[in-house]
Design a protein around this motif. Sequence first.
Motif, PDB file in Angstrom:
ATOM      1  N   PHE B 159      41.155  -0.006  18.355  1.00  0.00           N
ATOM      2  CA  PHE B 159      42.089   0.926  17.699  1.00  0.00           C
ATOM      3  C   PHE B 159      41.556   2.359  17.781  1.00  0.00           C
ATOM      4  CE2 PHE B 159      43.971   3.136  14.046  1.00  0.00           C
ATOM      5  CZ  PHE B 159      45.313   2.885  14.283  1.00  0.00           C
ATOM      6  N   LEU B 160      40.275   2.547  17.477  1.00  0.00           N
ATOM      7  CA  LEU B 160      39.683   3.890  17.482  1.00  0.00           C
ATOM      8  C   LEU B 160      39.563   4.453  18.902  1.00  0.00           C
ATOM      9  CD1 LEU B 160      36.851   3.276  14.856  1.00  0.00           C
ATOM     10  CD2 LEU B 160      38.910   4.672  14.513  1.00  0.00           C
ATOM     11  N   ALA B 161      39.205   3.604  19.859  1.00  0.00           N
ATOM     12  CA  ALA B 161      38.997   4.067  21.244  1.00  0.00           C
ATOM     13  C   ALA B 161      40.312   4.484  21.896  1.00  0.00           C
ATOM     14  CB  ALA B 161      38.313   2.984  22.069  1.00  0.00           C
ATOM     15  N   THR B 162      41.440   4.035  21.339  1.00  0.00           N
ATOM     16  CA  THR B 162      42.737   4.421  21.889  1.00  0.00           C
ATOM     17  C   THR B 162      43.434   5.498  21.027  1.00  0.00           C
ATOM     18  OG1 THR B 162      43.695   2.486  20.764  1.00  0.00           O
ATOM     19  CG2 THR B 162      43.153   2.226  23.092  1.00  0.00           C
ATOM     20  N   SER B 163      42.700   6.068  20.073  1.00  0.00           N
ATOM     21  CA  SER B 163      43.258   7.106  19.178  1.00  0.00           C
ATOM     22  C   SER B 163      43.967   8.224  19.934  1.00  0.00           C
ATOM     23  CB  SER B 163      42.142   7.761  18.347  1.00  0.00           C
ATOM     24  OG  SER B 163      41.514   6.833  17.513  1.00  0.00           O
ATOM     25  N   ARG B 164      43.366   8.622  21.068  1.00  0.00           N
ATOM     26  CA  ARG B 164      43.921   9.702  21.886  1.00  0.00           C
ATOM     27  C   ARG B 164      45.399   9.500  22.213  1.00  0.00           C
ATOM     28  NH1 ARG B 164      46.066  12.078  25.295  1.00  0.00           N
ATOM     29  NH2 ARG B 164      45.284  13.474  26.905  1.00  0.00           N
ATOM     30  N   PHE B 165      45.852   8.235  22.179  1.00  0.00           N
ATOM     31  CA  PHE B 165      47.205   7.921  22.628  1.00  0.00           C
ATOM     32  C   PHE B 165      48.155   7.529  21.495  1.00  0.00           C
ATOM     33  CE2 PHE B 165      43.997   7.001  25.818  1.00  0.00           C
ATOM     34  CZ  PHE B 165      44.386   7.904  26.792  1.00  0.00           C
ATOM     35  N   HIS B 166      47.600   7.378  20.261  1.00  0.00           N
ATOM     36  CA  HIS B 166      48.532   7.033  19.168  1.00  0.00           C
ATOM     37  C   HIS B 166      48.274   7.821  17.878  1.00  0.00           C
ATOM     38  CE1 HIS B 166      45.363   4.476  17.493  1.00  0.00           C
ATOM     39  NE2 HIS B 166      45.284   3.798  18.623  1.00  0.00           N
ATOM     40  N   HIS B 167      47.123   8.459  17.726  1.00  0.00           N
ATOM     41  CA  HIS B 167      46.871   9.242  16.507  1.00  0.00           C
ATOM     42  C   HIS B 167      47.709  10.531  16.575  1.00  0.00           C
ATOM     43  CE1 HIS B 167      44.916  11.643  13.464  1.00  0.00           C
ATOM     44  NE2 HIS B 167      44.075  10.675  13.170  1.00  0.00           N
ATOM     45  N   PRO B 168      48.510  10.792  15.534  1.00  0.00           N
ATOM     46  CA  PRO B 168      49.443  11.932  15.599  1.00  0.00           C
ATOM     47  C   PRO B 168      48.786  13.287  15.867  1.00  0.00           C
ATOM     48  CG  PRO B 168      49.450  10.895  13.403  1.00  0.00           C
ATOM     49  CD  PRO B 168      48.698   9.990  14.311  1.00  0.00           C
ATOM     50  N   ALA B 169      47.497  13.429  15.552  1.00  0.00           N
ATOM     51  CA  ALA B 169      46.824  14.712  15.826  1.00  0.00           C
ATOM     52  C   ALA B 169      46.791  15.023  17.319  1.00  0.00           C
ATOM     53  CB  ALA B 169      45.399  14.683  15.271  1.00  0.00           C
ATOM     54  N   HIS B 170      46.955  13.988  18.150  1.00  0.00           N
ATOM     55  CA  HIS B 170      46.919  14.191  19.608  1.00  0.00           C
ATOM     56  C   HIS B 170      48.304  14.375  20.219  1.00  0.00           C
ATOM     57  CE1 HIS B 170      42.624  13.483  20.312  1.00  0.00           C
ATOM     58  NE2 HIS B 170      42.678  12.562  19.375  1.00  0.00           N
ATOM     59  N   ALA B 171      49.343  14.408  19.391  1.00  0.00           N
ATOM     60  CA  ALA B 171      50.717  14.461  19.912  1.00  0.00           C
ATOM     61  C   ALA B 171      50.918  15.500  21.025  1.00  0.00           C
ATOM     62  CB  ALA B 171      51.709  14.664  18.776  1.00  0.00           C
ATOM     63  N   PRO B 172      50.367  16.732  20.895  1.00  0.00           N
ATOM     64  CA  PRO B 172      50.606  17.703  21.977  1.00  0.00           C
ATOM     65  C   PRO B 172      50.101  17.211  23.341  1.00  0.00           C
ATOM     66  CG  PRO B 172      49.620  18.790  20.059  1.00  0.00           C
ATOM     67  CD  PRO B 172      49.562  17.310  19.806  1.00  0.00           C
ATOM     68  N   GLU B 173      49.043  16.391  23.334  1.00  0.00           N
ATOM     69  CA  GLU B 173      48.449  15.924  24.597  1.00  0.00           C
ATOM     70  C   GLU B 173      49.234  14.781  25.250  1.00  0.00           C
ATOM     71  OE1 GLU B 173      43.770  16.317  23.734  1.00  0.00           O
ATOM     72  OE2 GLU B 173      45.007  15.786  22.005  1.00  0.00           O
ATOM     73  N   TRP B 174      50.140  14.151  24.462  1.00  0.00           N
ATOM     74  CA  TRP B 174      50.909  13.024  25.024  1.00  0.00           C
ATOM     75  C   TRP B 174      51.872  13.503  26.106  1.00  0.00           C
ATOM     76  CZ3 TRP B 174      52.333  10.875  19.510  1.00  0.00           C
ATOM     77  CH2 TRP B 174      51.163  10.408  18.900  1.00  0.00           C
ATOM     78  N   LEU B 175      52.107  14.813  26.167  1.00  0.00           N
ATOM     79  CA  LEU B 175      53.015  15.340  27.175  1.00  0.00           C
ATOM     80  C   LEU B 175      52.267  15.793  28.432  1.00  0.00           C
ATOM     81  CD1 LEU B 175      55.273  17.402  24.728  1.00  0.00           C
ATOM     82  CD2 LEU B 175      55.476  15.004  25.407  1.00  0.00           C
ATOM     83  N   ASP B 176      50.919  15.703  28.430  1.00  0.00           N
ATOM     84  CA  ASP B 176      50.126  16.048  29.616  1.00  0.00           C
ATOM     85  C   ASP B 176      50.546  15.159  30.786  1.00  0.00           C
ATOM     86  OD1 ASP B 176      48.698  17.757  28.032  1.00  0.00           O
ATOM     87  OD2 ASP B 176      46.804  16.647  28.099  1.00  0.00           O
ATOM     88  N   SER B 177      50.528  15.748  31.985  1.00  0.00           N
ATOM     89  CA  SER B 177      50.926  14.967  33.164  1.00  0.00           C
ATOM     90  C   SER B 177      49.941  13.815  33.424  1.00  0.00           C
ATOM     91  CB  SER B 177      51.004  15.875  34.384  1.00  0.00           C
ATOM     92  OG  SER B 177      49.731  16.445  34.631  1.00  0.00           O
ATOM     93  N   THR B 178      48.715  13.936  32.936  1.00  0.00           N
ATOM     94  CA  THR B 178      47.715  12.886  33.179  1.00  0.00           C
ATOM     95  C   THR B 178      47.736  11.792  32.103  1.00  0.00           C
ATOM     96  OG1 THR B 178      46.045  14.141  31.937  1.00  0.00           O
ATOM     97  CG2 THR B 178      46.126  14.507  34.318  1.00  0.00           C
ATOM     98  N   ASN B 179      48.646  11.887  31.134  1.00  0.00           N
ATOM     99  CA  ASN B 179      48.572  10.994  29.973  1.00  0.00           C
ATOM    100  C   ASN B 179      48.635   9.501  30.332  1.00  0.00           C
ATOM    101  OD1 ASN B 179      48.406  10.924  26.976  1.00  0.00           O
ATOM    102  ND2 ASN B 179      50.369   9.873  27.165  1.00  0.00           N
ATOM    103  N   ALA B 180      49.582   9.139  31.209  1.00  0.00           N
ATOM    104  CA  ALA B 180      49.746   7.721  31.561  1.00  0.00           C
ATOM    105  C   ALA B 180      48.507   7.214  32.310  1.00  0.00           C
ATOM    106  CB  ALA B 180      51.007   7.524  32.403  1.00  0.00           C
ATOM    107  N   ALA B 181      48.013   8.004  33.255  1.00  0.00           N
ATOM    108  CA  ALA B 181      46.819   7.604  34.017  1.00  0.00           C
ATOM    109  C   ALA B 181      45.597   7.546  33.088  1.00  0.00           C
ATOM    110  CB  ALA B 181      46.576   8.580  35.162  1.00  0.00           C
ATOM    111  N   ASP B 182      45.530   8.459  32.136  1.00  0.00           N
ATOM    112  CA  ASP B 182      44.413   8.454  31.184  1.00  0.00           C
ATOM    113  C   ASP B 182      44.446   7.194  30.316  1.00  0.00           C
ATOM    114  OD1 ASP B 182      43.177  10.767  31.992  1.00  0.00           O
ATOM    115  OD2 ASP B 182      44.260  12.067  30.591  1.00  0.00           O
ATOM    116  N   PHE B 183      45.638   6.812  29.888  1.00  0.00           N
ATOM    117  CA  PHE B 183      45.746   5.590  29.086  1.00  0.00           C
ATOM    118  C   PHE B 183      45.270   4.392  29.902  1.00  0.00           C
ATOM    119  CE2 PHE B 183      48.144   1.829  27.616  1.00  0.00           C
ATOM    120  CZ  PHE B 183      47.561   1.714  26.374  1.00  0.00           C
ATOM    121  N   GLU B 184      45.677   4.353  31.155  1.00  0.00           N
ATOM    122  CA  GLU B 184      45.272   3.252  32.048  1.00  0.00           C
ATOM    123  C   GLU B 184      43.743   3.192  32.176  1.00  0.00           C
ATOM    124  OE1 GLU B 184      47.748   1.254  33.138  1.00  0.00           O
ATOM    125  OE2 GLU B 184      46.146  -0.067  33.844  1.00  0.00           O
TER     126      GLU B 184
END
Lengths: 195, 195
Positions: B159-184
């Motif tokens: 849960f903590l290691a994936t914070s970048r992709f679900h913690h609301p403080a990171h919302a601005p970064e979810w629109l980065d073009s690299t977001n999907a590849a970063d999640f992978e």
Amino acid sequence: MANDQQPLTKEAILDAAEQVLRRYGPEKTSVVDVAKVLQVSHGTLYRHFPSKSALREAVTERWLLGLASSLQEIANQTEGQARDRLRLWLDTLVVFKRNYVLEDPEMFSMYRSVTQEAVKLIQDHVHQLIQQITQIVDAGVKTQEFHVDASEDAARAIFLATSRFHHPAHAPEWLDSTNAADFERVWQLVLKGIS
Amino acid sequence: MANDQQPLTKEAILDAAEQVLRRYGPEKTSVVDVAKVLQVSHGTLYRHFPSKSALREAVTERWLLGLASSLQEIANQTEGQARDRLRLWLDTLVVFKRNYVLEDPEMFSMYRSVTQEAVKLIQDHVHQLIQQITQIVDAGVKTQEFHVDASEDAARAIFLATSRFHHPAHAPEWLDSTNAADFERVWQLVLKGIS
């Protein structure tokens, strides 16, 4: 302090700016305040830093470069195991950020707001840090401590998976009583993930 | 709409509150506005929700419970591999949050500010989500897909290691073009870390 006989170096300006930012706080500091401390005309200072935000950005950049430089020294080490080096590198980053929030919350808050606006500045910084992790991962792959397909992808994954402990947006959570144990849990997951 | 003949259920109040919050925006909505939509006196509504913040918190709680309920259904599945279930669970959480930011940024921003203040609410929610991951990890340990010392620690780490992709403080970064590849990249690291 500078005067007309001594050249006004960038370092001297940034030292003065940091001093003034700490004294008056980031919101109240102006380029004119910094010029006064340096005993130069504000016209002279505006030639170096045309705005308050240029000054704040330059101070933040120096802060980030200082951090990256300490971390680079760890990444450059060649003695011992790569896993210990990676842990030390992460510990250093995490402790540096956490202590800054505790000891200098106003400056930390300024750095944070600057990095939210100065996109290129933070992109370069993150790129630099990921290159350092790549260097450590590469060393561990060579000694067969680590097993990853692509060191740079793994390094980026390590940086992102530990965001909870170094990304400034999480600063309020660094004071949670579970923070140290949580970092240990994520570290174990990450270490097994590259071993 | 409610009237004196129909009982004023909590659901009916929250439906009306959500409708009014969407129409006027979280800042401008008052308990009186919600009472008007429900055609009840504001005294009646204050008995259920004594303040604007109690109303906002209740709407946010319902939002979080709805999310947790969808995720629980995934955690409860018994067909197929645990790794596929874990990936689906994480994808569902990540996509839900990201779509909310894109499609309903004002409500998302309200949820975020409520969860920053209502500490117990978010603690319970996070606890519930980590229990769901634990359930999936446990299932994977039984089938020997996963190898971890303690499922709940591993679940918390995931849960903590994936914070970048679900913690609301990171919302601005979810629109980065690299977001999907970063999640992978992080997913591969996490999966190897528990396999």
